[in-house]
Design an enzyme around this catalytic site. Structure first.
Site, PDB file in Angstrom:
ATOM      1  N   LYS A  94       0.810  -1.219   0.000  1.00 22.67           N
ATOM      2  CA  LYS A  94       0.000   0.000   0.000  1.00 22.67           C
ATOM      3  C   LYS A  94       0.849   1.278   0.000  1.00 22.67           C
ATOM      4  O   LYS A  94       0.437   2.298  -0.536  1.00 22.67           O
ATOM      5  CB  LYS A  94      -0.949   0.002   1.198  1.00 22.67           C
ATOM      6  N   GLU A 116     -10.353   6.767   2.971  1.00 28.13           N
ATOM      7  CA  GLU A 116     -11.185   5.763   3.630  1.00 28.13           C
ATOM      8  C   GLU A 116     -10.281   4.651   4.127  1.00 28.13           C
ATOM      9  O   GLU A 116      -9.175   4.454   3.592  1.00 28.13           O
ATOM     10  CB  GLU A 116     -12.197   5.189   2.631  1.00 28.13           C
ATOM     11  N   SER A 383       1.701  -9.684  -0.706  1.00 32.00           N
ATOM     12  CA  SER A 383       1.295  -8.273  -0.601  1.00 32.00           C
ATOM     13  C   SER A 383       1.637  -7.643   0.743  1.00 32.00           C
ATOM     14  O   SER A 383       1.794  -6.436   0.843  1.00 32.00           O
ATOM     15  CB  SER A 383      -0.194  -8.137  -0.886  1.00 32.00           C
TER      16      SER A 383
HETATM   17  C1  LIG Z   1      -5.180  -3.933   1.453  1.00 34.37           C
HETATM   18  C2  LIG Z   1      -4.463  -5.193   1.243  1.00 34.37           C
HETATM   19  C3  LIG Z   1      -4.798  -6.092   0.198  1.00 34.37           C
HETATM   20  C4  LIG Z   1      -5.950  -5.879  -0.727  1.00 34.37           C
HETATM   21  O1  LIG Z   1      -5.960  -4.698  -1.453  1.00 34.37           O
HETATM   22  P1  LIG Z   1      -5.699  -4.652  -3.023  1.00 34.37           P
HETATM   23  O2  LIG Z   1      -6.039  -3.257  -3.376  1.00 34.37           O
HETATM   24  O3  LIG Z   1      -6.592  -5.645  -3.665  1.00 34.37           O
HETATM   25  O4  LIG Z   1      -4.273  -4.979  -3.248  1.00 34.37           O
HETATM   26  C5  LIG Z   1      -4.026  -7.227   0.036  1.00 34.37           C
HETATM   27  N1  LIG Z   1      -2.998  -7.507   0.857  1.00 34.37           N
HETATM   28  C6  LIG Z   1      -2.653  -6.683   1.873  1.00 34.37           C
HETATM   29  C7  LIG Z   1      -1.509  -7.056   2.741  1.00 34.37           C
HETATM   30  C8  LIG Z   1      -3.376  -5.506   2.104  1.00 34.37           C
HETATM   31  O5  LIG Z   1      -3.019  -4.704   3.118  1.00 34.37           O
END
Ligand SMILES: *Cc1c(COP(=O)(O)O)cnc(C)c1O
Length: 403
Positions: A94, A116, A383
């Site tokens: 993010k 948000e 992620s």
């Molecule tokens: C917010 C988040 C997601 C999902 O958000 P996307 O916009 O679909 O990438 C996935 N993994 C983590 C660790 C997150 O914090």
């Protein structure tokens, strides 16, 4: 690419008309300004230098492309590489997006960021960059979520942000998005809305993709250095779709690379407790965009569910809707049980505690890798890191670690 698809892209449309700008008149002029500025900044060397400097020297990029030797051996099929977004500052992908959008805000002369947040991850990331750049920051979060995620509320406050508990609707993420859009419409002179995923009215889906594309820019080059070829498959989990679209971006024009987005199936795709939007949703208009949404026959947005707070968004970014429609990317569902199993699996195999969101993608890898040949390669985006999930996974397994 033919002319007509170029045209649809230019107007913020994807595929057969996903995307667009479905917003109150008051925001139209502001979105035009953002679009114009963004297009200008893509060719502004000072902006690009500043963006990459923050990515490298603040967020800790480039992130590793890590060869998961143990998982590869254990699963006995394709070679598995993990793109380690969990190693970024603040522990997830993010930060790439909020750095980019906060800089756009700065170049627009804005001094106040609003955003948000659902579970709080995007709110924390936005508060982080606001602190760094000396901007004021206000976060809108459903009242339900502020109660469930007290730690993240405290983190945001620690970083200097003000957190508003949203009491409209069901007091969750979708209501927080509505409240933030309203706030922006009522005060856009000095304020920028930092969108949390590749969703919302144009140009947000395109902008978020642009900033998250650093993931696949790096992974393509890193794999080239390590294996001298393209991957056969790229896998990423999908909430609104920002880490996935960034992971896919530089491979979309390489048809030999299979793209797989992994959605949260919750208790199962056939139950009401799910967030698998591509499989279960239908075309609609919400949060300023035309896309796929979980909704009832009257077009009312349905509540969604997943063990993973980062994946329970009732829609999906418009480019994903188009990639699904064109069969360029495949979207699959992974249940809570499967992702919890993967959470334990990757910890024991690789010594990595990964975010429960990312573990949806890992669970899919566990299914698909054994069916692939040993000379094939999968890149899976991790992620985020999983420290935030340890207590709730323990509880899911019937262990109360606070006893
Ligand atoms: C917010 C988040 C997601 C999902 O958000 P996307 O916009 O679909 O990438 C996935 N993994 C983590 C660790 C997150 O914090």
């Amino acid at each position: 690419m033919n002319n007509s698809s170029n045209e649809t892209k230019q107007s913020g449309r994807y595929g057969t008309g996903f995307g667009g700008q479905y917003i109150p008149e008051t925001l139209m002029a502001e979105l035009d300004k953002v679009t114009q500025k963004f297009n200008e900044l893509k060719n502004n060397q000072q902006f690009l230098t500043e963006f990459h400097d923050l990515l490298n020297n603040y967020a800790n990029r480039p992130s590793l492309l890590y060869y998961a030797k143990n998982m590869t051996k254990d699963l006995g099929g394709a070679k598995i590489y993990l793109k380690r977004e969990d190693l970024n500052h603040t522990g997830a992908h993010k930060i790439n997006n909020v750095i980019g959008q906060a800089l756009v805000a700065k170049y627009l002369g804005k001094k106040r960021l609003i955003a948000e947040t659902g579970a709080g991850q995007h709110g924390v990331a936005t508060a982080t960059i606001a602190a760094l750049l000396g901007m004021s920051c206000e976060i809108f979060m459903g009242k339900e979520d502020t109660d469930r995620q007290k730690l993240n509320v405290y983190r945001m406050e620690l970083l200097g942000a003000k957190v508003h508990a949203v009491t409209s609707g069901s007091q969750v993420l979708k209501d927080a998005v509505n409240a933030t859009l309203q706030e922006w419409a009522s005060r856009c002179e000095d304020t920028f809305y930092v969108m949390g995923s590749a969703v919302g009215p144009a140009p947000f889906p395109e902008m978020v993709k642009y900033f998250q594309s650093v993931i696949s820019q790096e992974s393509k080059q890193q794999l080239q250095e390590q294996e001298h070829k393209l991957p056969d498959m790229v896998v990423a989990c999908v909430g609104g779709g920002s880490n996935a679209i960034g992971s896919f971006a530089n491979y979309i024009d390489n048809p030999s690379v299979k793209l797989v987005g992994v959605e949260a199936a919750g208790k199962g795709i056939d139950t009401d407790l799910t967030a698998a939007t591509v499989e279960r949703g239908s075309v609609g208009i919400f949060h300023g965009m035309k896309s796929l949404f979980m909704q009832n026959s009257d077009g009312q947005i349905d509540p969604v569910y997943s063990i993973s707070a980062g994946l329970d968004y009732p829609g999906i970014g418009p480019e994903h809707a188009a990639l699904a429609e064109a069969n360029r990317a495949e979207y699959v569902g992974i249940t809570d049980d499967e992702s919890v199993q993967a959470f334990e699996y990757i910890a024991k195999q690789e010594g990595i505690i990964a975010a429960i969101e990312s573990c949806h993608a890992i669970a899919y890898i566990e299914k698909i890798a054994p069916k692939m040949a040993k000379d094939q390669i999968i890149i899976c985006t991790l992620s985020g890191r999983g420290d935030k999930d340890v207590a709730s996974i323990a509880k899911y397994k019937g262990v109360n670690i606070y006893e």
